[in-house]
Write an enzyme that holds these catalytic residues in place. Structure first.
Site, PDB file in Angstrom:
ATOM      1  N   GLY A   1      -6.229  38.468 -10.088  1.00 49.63           N
ATOM      2  CA  GLY A   1      -6.196  38.115 -11.974  1.00 49.63           C
ATOM      3  C   GLY A   1      -5.657  39.217 -12.743  1.00 49.63           C
TER       4      GLY A   1
ATOM      5  N   HIS B   1       5.396  31.585 -11.863  1.00 43.46           N
ATOM      6  CA  HIS B   1       5.832  31.622 -10.196  1.00 43.46           C
ATOM      7  C   HIS B   1       6.482  33.074 -10.072  1.00 43.46           C
ATOM      8  CE1 HIS B   1       6.571  30.053  -6.482  1.00 43.46           C
ATOM      9  NE2 HIS B   1       7.931  30.264  -6.753  1.00 43.46           N
TER      10      HIS B   1
HETATM   11  C1  GAR Z   1       1.486  36.451  -9.211  1.00 43.02           C
HETATM   12  O1  GAR Z   1       2.252  37.082  -8.536  1.00 43.02           O
HETATM   13  C2  GAR Z   1       1.718  34.823  -9.335  1.00 43.02           C
HETATM   14  O2  GAR Z   1       3.200  34.879  -9.983  1.00 43.02           O
HETATM   15  C3  GAR Z   1       1.617  34.286  -7.901  1.00 43.02           C
HETATM   16  O3  GAR Z   1       0.426  34.765  -7.687  1.00 43.02           O
HETATM   17  C4  GAR Z   1       0.240  36.125  -8.175  1.00 43.02           C
HETATM   18  C5  GAR Z   1      -1.038  36.029  -8.712  1.00 43.02           C
HETATM   19  O4  GAR Z   1      -1.453  37.537  -9.143  1.00 43.02           O
HETATM   20  N1  GAR Z   1       1.819  33.043  -8.212  1.00 43.02           N
HETATM   21  C6  GAR Z   1       2.223  32.131  -7.360  1.00 43.02           C
HETATM   22  O5  GAR Z   1       2.480  32.249  -6.042  1.00 43.02           O
HETATM   23  C7  GAR Z   1       1.974  30.669  -7.532  1.00 43.02           C
HETATM   24  N2  GAR Z   1       2.706  29.672  -6.913  1.00 43.02           N
HETATM   25  P1  GAR Z   1      -2.579  37.990  -9.835  1.00 43.02           P
HETATM   26  O6  GAR Z   1      -3.943  37.140  -9.393  1.00 43.02           O
HETATM   27  O7  GAR Z   1      -2.863  39.373  -9.984  1.00 43.02           O
HETATM   28  O8  GAR Z   1      -2.394  37.494 -11.349  1.00 43.02           O
END
Ligand code: GAR
Length: 207
Positions: A14, A111
């Site tokens: 998050g 992404h």
């Molecule tokens: C982020 O790097 C986001 O870009 C990726 O998950 C991570 C979440 O981080 N999303 C994807 O890969 C979607 N396909 P967070 O929970 O610390 O925000």
């Protein structure tokens, strides 16, 4: 300029949710996070929301007979908060056409690659394995494909020799934290115009 009412869906740490909350607190983003939903009970995103007094719900897909039923439950919850945008912030479940069609509001995703390269899972590994010199992140509208919707903003980082997935992910994540709140703020300023798949960013003051 309108204050956007957001539902945020997240599966993990998050940190993107946090960057949105921080941008709101520091008046860089004119929005309110009305509700946070997660498909993972242990998602730190839920705790971050609770810490800010934001309603936060864990919705377990295993409680539903199929994907559509699960998505119906997500939408019901989201709709009860009268939001005008759905923000996917590390939501690691592919949403079906059903969800996209029934949402009734624009859905945004971030992404960790320069789309259309390296869609889907393991974007950092895909970039390293392919041998690209640059990667980055993309904020885009969600359509019925996986990571295929119109692109709002992108940010670029170098891929350096010897980068591990973790190091590249960290470098990209820093950019994500700038670019996601910026993209949402552009929406709140009415500066985003879609022409087919091309997203035009209108100059400040011209919206
Ligand atoms: C982020 O790097 C986001 O870009 C990726 O998950 C991570 C979440 O981080 N999303 C994807 O890969 C979607 N396909 P967070 O929970 O610390 O925000």
């Amino acid at each position: 300029m309108s204050q956007l009412q957001l539902a945020v869906l997240a599966s993990g740490k998050g940190t993107n949710l946090q960057s949105i909350l921080d941008a709101i607190k520091t008046n860089k983003l004119n929005a309110t996070v009305k509700v946070v939903l997660s498909d993972k009970s242990e998602a730190l995103a839920l705790k971050r929301a609770q810490d800010e007094g934001i309603p936060a719900y864990y919705v377990n897909h295993k409680d539903f007979i199929d994907k559509q039923d699960f998505e119906k439950a997500l939408l019901e919850k989201i709709k009860s908060y009268n939001v005008d945008h759905i923000i996917l912030a590390g939501f690691m479940r592919v949403l079906s056409s059903f969800f996209v069609q029934k949402a009734g509001v624009p859905i945004l995703n971030i992404h960790p690659s320069l789309l259309p390269s390296f869609q889907g899972l393991n974007a950092h590994k895909q970039a390293i394995d392919y041998g690209v010199r640059f990667s980055g992140c993309t904020v885009h509208f969600v359509d019925e494909g996986v990571d295929t919707g119109p692109i709002i903003l992108q940010s670029v980082v170098p891929v350096l020799p010897g980068d591990s997935e973790e190091i590249l992910a960290k470098r990209i994540l820093e950019k994500e934290h700038d670019v996601y709140p910026q993209a949402i703020q552009l929406l709140s300023e009415g500066r985003i115009v879609c022409r087919g798949r091309r997203v035009i960013i209108v100059e400040e003051g011209e919206a």
